[in-house]
Design a protein around this motif. Structure first.
Motif, PDB file in Angstrom:
ATOM      1  N   ASP A  43       0.808  -1.224   0.000  1.00  0.00           N
ATOM      2  CA  ASP A  43       0.000   0.000   0.000  1.00  0.00           C
ATOM      3  C   ASP A  43       0.838   1.271   0.000  1.00  0.00           C
ATOM      4  O   ASP A  43       0.285   2.372  -0.075  1.00  0.00           O
ATOM      5  N   TYR A  44       2.140   1.150   0.092  1.00  0.00           N
ATOM      6  CA  TYR A  44       2.978   2.321   0.357  1.00  0.00           C
ATOM      7  C   TYR A  44       3.088   3.265  -0.837  1.00  0.00           C
ATOM      8  O   TYR A  44       2.976   4.482  -0.681  1.00  0.00           O
ATOM      9  N   VAL A  45       3.321   2.739  -2.025  1.00  0.00           N
ATOM     10  CA  VAL A  45       3.505   3.598  -3.202  1.00  0.00           C
ATOM     11  C   VAL A  45       2.150   3.818  -3.859  1.00  0.00           C
ATOM     12  O   VAL A  45       1.608   2.938  -4.504  1.00  0.00           O
ATOM     13  N   ASP A  46       1.624   5.018  -3.676  1.00  0.00           N
ATOM     14  CA  ASP A  46       0.311   5.342  -4.226  1.00  0.00           C
ATOM     15  C   ASP A  46       0.399   5.695  -5.704  1.00  0.00           C
ATOM     16  O   ASP A  46      -0.520   5.404  -6.473  1.00  0.00           O
ATOM     17  N   ALA A  47       1.482   6.329  -6.106  1.00  0.00           N
ATOM     18  CA  ALA A  47       1.670   6.712  -7.508  1.00  0.00           C
ATOM     19  C   ALA A  47       3.158   6.822  -7.798  1.00  0.00           C
ATOM     20  O   ALA A  47       3.948   7.203  -6.927  1.00  0.00           O
ATOM     21  N   PHE A  48       3.531   6.478  -9.035  1.00  0.00           N
ATOM     22  CA  PHE A  48       4.898   6.690  -9.501  1.00  0.00           C
ATOM     23  C   PHE A  48       4.873   6.825 -11.011  1.00  0.00           C
ATOM     24  O   PHE A  48       4.319   5.979 -11.712  1.00  0.00           O
ATOM     25  N   TYR A  49       5.455   7.916 -11.508  1.00  0.00           N
ATOM     26  CA  TYR A  49       5.519   8.107 -12.955  1.00  0.00           C
ATOM     27  C   TYR A  49       6.910   8.598 -13.373  1.00  0.00           C
ATOM     28  O   TYR A  49       7.061   9.294 -14.381  1.00  0.00           O
ATOM     29  N   GLY A  50       7.908   8.204 -12.590  1.00  0.00           N
ATOM     30  CA  GLY A  50       9.284   8.534 -12.928  1.00  0.00           C
ATOM     31  C   GLY A  50       9.868   7.493 -13.865  1.00  0.00           C
ATOM     32  O   GLY A  50       9.144   6.713 -14.504  1.00  0.00           O
ATOM     33  N   PRO A  51      11.192   7.425 -13.966  1.00  0.00           N
ATOM     34  CA  PRO A  51      11.840   6.479 -14.873  1.00  0.00           C
ATOM     35  C   PRO A  51      11.461   5.027 -14.565  1.00  0.00           C
ATOM     36  O   PRO A  51      11.653   4.570 -13.435  1.00  0.00           O
ATOM     37  N   PRO A  52      10.939   4.289 -15.524  1.00  0.00           N
ATOM     38  CA  PRO A  52      10.514   2.901 -15.270  1.00  0.00           C
ATOM     39  C   PRO A  52      11.647   2.014 -14.764  1.00  0.00           C
ATOM     40  O   PRO A  52      11.407   1.069 -14.015  1.00  0.00           O
ATOM     41  N   GLU A  53      12.859   2.324 -15.182  1.00  0.00           N
ATOM     42  CA  GLU A  53      13.984   1.479 -14.772  1.00  0.00           C
ATOM     43  C   GLU A  53      14.228   1.559 -13.268  1.00  0.00           C
ATOM     44  O   GLU A  53      14.773   0.625 -12.671  1.00  0.00           O
ATOM     45  N   TRP A  54      13.846   2.664 -12.620  1.00  0.00           N
ATOM     46  CA  TRP A  54      13.996   2.758 -11.173  1.00  0.00           C
ATOM     47  C   TRP A  54      13.070   1.762 -10.475  1.00  0.00           C
ATOM     48  O   TRP A  54      13.453   1.119  -9.508  1.00  0.00           O
ATOM     49  N   LYS A  55      11.861   1.665 -10.966  1.00  0.00           N
ATOM     50  CA  LYS A  55      10.923   0.705 -10.385  1.00  0.00           C
ATOM     51  C   LYS A  55      11.394  -0.727 -10.639  1.00  0.00           C
ATOM     52  O   LYS A  55      11.321  -1.586  -9.754  1.00  0.00           O
ATOM     53  N   ALA A  56      11.894  -0.984 -11.848  1.00  0.00           N
ATOM     54  CA  ALA A  56      12.396  -2.318 -12.176  1.00  0.00           C
ATOM     55  C   ALA A  56      13.568  -2.694 -11.282  1.00  0.00           C
ATOM     56  O   ALA A  56      13.692  -3.843 -10.832  1.00  0.00           O
ATOM     57  N   GLU A  57      14.420  -1.715 -11.005  1.00  0.00           N
ATOM     58  CA  GLU A  57      15.569  -1.967 -10.126  1.00  0.00           C
ATOM     59  C   GLU A  57      15.110  -2.335  -8.717  1.00  0.00           C
ATOM     60  O   GLU A  57      15.645  -3.260  -8.089  1.00  0.00           O
ATOM     61  N   ALA A  58      14.100  -1.619  -8.205  1.00  0.00           N
ATOM     62  CA  ALA A  58      13.581  -1.922  -6.866  1.00  0.00           C
ATOM     63  C   ALA A  58      12.986  -3.318  -6.822  1.00  0.00           C
ATOM     64  O   ALA A  58      13.171  -4.062  -5.846  1.00  0.00           O
ATOM     65  N   GLU A  59      12.289  -3.700  -7.873  1.00  0.00           N
ATOM     66  CA  GLU A  59      11.684  -5.034  -7.925  1.00  0.00           C
ATOM     67  C   GLU A  59      12.745  -6.117  -8.026  1.00  0.00           C
ATOM     68  O   GLU A  59      12.586  -7.211  -7.469  1.00  0.00           O
ATOM     69  N   ARG A  60      13.831  -5.814  -8.716  1.00  0.00           N
ATOM     70  CA  ARG A  60      14.876  -6.812  -8.935  1.00  0.00           C
ATOM     71  C   ARG A  60      15.721  -7.025  -7.681  1.00  0.00           C
ATOM     72  O   ARG A  60      16.039  -8.165  -7.332  1.00  0.00           O
TER      73      ARG A  60
END
Length: 433
Positions: A43-60
Motif C-alpha cells: 500500500d505504500y507507493v500510491d503513484a509513480f511516474y518517474g523512470p521505469p527502470e527505477w521501479k524495475a531496479e527496486a523489484e529486482r
C-alpha cells in the motif's frame, strides 16, 4: 626554528569538510528508497511516474528493511548539511519536505519491523500532525440537534439511515449523476486554475474495497478514479467524490505538482507519492476543502436541487431538508478519528469500534464495518480527511480569503502547487492573520 616550524605547519593542507550531495541527488535517492519500501508494503507507493527502470531496479533487488532505513537516515543527515538560505520560498519548502518525508519513511520502516506506536505517535511520525482528542460527550450537542431534526422512537442512527433511503441514487443512474457532477466541478475549477493541456481522467466502478473512492494518478496529467459501489451511493456523494477525487481535488493537485515542480523545476521527488507520509494530509485536506471552494455558500444545494436530484430521479423539494441534516452529521467528522484511535490503541474491540461509529458518527452498521476495515489497512490515515481539511482551511483563510472567493481560489491553488508540510500550514497561517 620556531618560525620554520610554524611555516611548516601553515603549509600542511587543512582537511576540507565533506560537501553534502546536491538536492537533486538526494531527491533521486529518496524516490528509489520509496520504491524499495514499496516492495515490502503493497500500500505504500500510491503513484509513480518517474523512470521505469527505477521501479524495475527496486523489484529486482528488493533491499532489506534495515538497509532502507539506514539509507534514509543517511539522507536525513545529508540534508542537515545542505544550505537552506534562499530567496526562493519553494526551495526552502523543498528542503523541509524532503527531510520530513524521509523521516516518515524511516518511521514506516520501523512499523514494518515491529515497532508499536500509539495512534497519536503514529500520526505525528507519518503525517506530521496529531488530531485533537474528543470524548463522546463532545458530540452530544450535535446529536441532540439531529435527534430533533429526525424525531422518532427508534435508535437515532436507524432513523438517520431510514431518512437517507430516500436519497439513494438508483444503480442505473449512478454514472449519469457522476458525469453531471464531474462536469460542474470542472467548469467551476477551470476559471481559477490553469490546468495543463490534455489533462483528463477516467472513472471506473468497482467493488470489494475498504474505501468509497480512490484516485490513481498515472502521470502525464492523467488519473484513474475508482468509485466503490459496495454500499448504496447517496446523492451527496456525487459532488463529494467529483470534487475530492477530481476537480479541484486529487487530480488537480497531482497535475499541478507534475507541471510546476516535476516538469518546470525538475524535482524528481514528486514523481512518487508514498501514501503513509505528510504529503497525504495535504492531499486529503485540500481535496476535502476544495468542495467548499468550488461550491461556496448555498451554491451546492442549488446545484444538487436543480440538476443532480432530477438526474437521479429524486424529489428536488427534499434537497434542502437533506442538506440540513447532512450539515449536522458533517459536524461529527472527528468521531471517526476517536473510533480509530481507541480501536488501534487496543481500547475498543472491533465490535465496540463499530458501535462507537454508529453511536457518535451516525454511521449505519454496514458502513461502520467498512470503515473499520479501513482502520485495519490505513490506520491513523483517517486524520488526514478532517484534520487535513481544517488545517488547509485555516491556512487559506488566514490570508483574509474567507469572504473573497477569487482570493480564496488564489491561495488554494498556490498551496496545491507547493511542497508545503502540514506543520508548515500552522506556522504560515499564524503570521498571516
Amino acid at each position: 626554528m620556531i618560525a620554520l616550524l610554524l611555516l611548516a605547519v601553515a603549509t600542511v593542507p587543512m582537511a576540507q569538510p565533506q560537501q553534502p550531495p546536491p538536492m537533486n541527488t538526494i531527491a533521486e535517492q529518496y524516490v528509489k528508497l520509496v520504491l524499495a519500501l514499496g516492495q515490502h508494503d503493497a500500500d505504500y507507493v500510491d503513484a509513480f511516474y518517474g523512470p521505469p527502470e527505477w521501479k524495475a531496479e527496486a523489484e529486482r533487488h528488493k533491499p532489506p528493511l534495515v538497509d532502507i532505513r539506514a539509507s534514509a537516515q543517511r539522507l536525513v543527515a545529508d540534508l542537515t548539511r545542505v544550505n537552506t538560505e534562499s530567496h526562493d520560498e519553494l526551495l526552502v519548502l523543498r528542503h523541509a519536505y524532503l527531510t520530513r518525508q524521509l523521516e516518515a519513511l524511516v518511521s514506516r520502516v520501523r512499523m514494518l519491523e515491529g515497532a508499536r506506536l500509539t495512534f497519536d505517535e503514529e500520526s505525528q511520525a507519518l503525517y506530521d500532525a496529531v488530531a485533537p482528542l474528543h470524548p463522546g460527550s463532545y458530540f452530544e450537542t450535535t446529536l441532540k440537534e439531529i435527534d430533533r431534526a429526525l424525531p422518532g422512537e427508534a435508535p437515532l442512527v436507524d432513523r438517520y439511515d431510514a431518512f437517507r433511503q430516500k436519497f439513494i441514487v438508483p444503480a442505473d443512474r449512478v454514472a449519469r449523476v457522476f458525469d453531471r457532477a464531474i462536469a460542474e466541478c470542472r467548469a467551476r475549477t477551470l476559471p481559477h486554475v490553469q490546468l495543463p493541456a490534455h489533462e483528463s481522467f477516467t472513472v471506473e466502478y468497482v467493488k470489494n474495497k475498504p474505501w468509497s473512492g480512490y484516485n490513481w494518478y498515472q502521470g502525464n496529467y492523467r488519473s484513474l478514479i475508482q468509485v466503490n459501489t459496495d454500499l448504496p451511493i447517496y446523492i451527496d456523494r456525487a459532488i463529494d467524490l467529483a470534487c475530492h477525487e477530481g476537480y479541484p481535488g486529487h487530480h488537480v493537485y497531482n497535475a499541478l505538482l507534475e507541471k510546476h515542480l516535476v516538469r518546470d523545476r525538475g524535482w524528481v521527488e514528486f514523481t512518487v507519492y508514498p501514501l503513509f507520509s505528510p504529503q497525504s494530509l495535504i492531499a486529503e485536506g485540500t481535496a476535502n476543502y476544495g468542495i467548499e471552494v468550488a461550491f461556496p455558500g448555498d451554491e451546492r444545494l442549488a446545484f444538487e436541487r436543480d440538476v443532480l436530484f432530477p438526474a437521479a430521479g429524486l424529489d428536488p423539494s427534499q434537497a434542502a431538508a437533506y442538506a440540513k441534516v447532512r450539515s449536522l452529521v458533517d459536524r461529527l467528522a472527528y468521531a471517526g478519528n476517536e473510533a480509530a484511535r481507541q480501536y488501534l490503541n487496543g481500547e475498543l474491540s472491533r465490535a465496540e469500534a463499530v458501535a462507537w461509529q454508529m453511536r457518535y458518527a451516525m454511521t449505519p452498521a454496514a458502513a461502520a464495518e467498512q470503515r473499520t476495515r479501513f482502520f485495519d489497512t490505513y490506520r491513523s490515515y483517517v486524520i488526514n480527511y478532517n484534520l487535513g481539511k481544517d488545517l488547509v482551511k485555516q491556512y487559506v483563510e488566514s490570508a483574509h480569503a474567507a469572504s473573497q472567493p477569487a482570493r480564496r481560489w488564489q491561495e488554494f491553488v498556490r498551496l496545491l502547487a507547493s511542497p508545503r508540510l502540514p506543520s508548515g500550514l500552522r506556522a504560515a497561517a499564524a503570521p498571516r492573520r
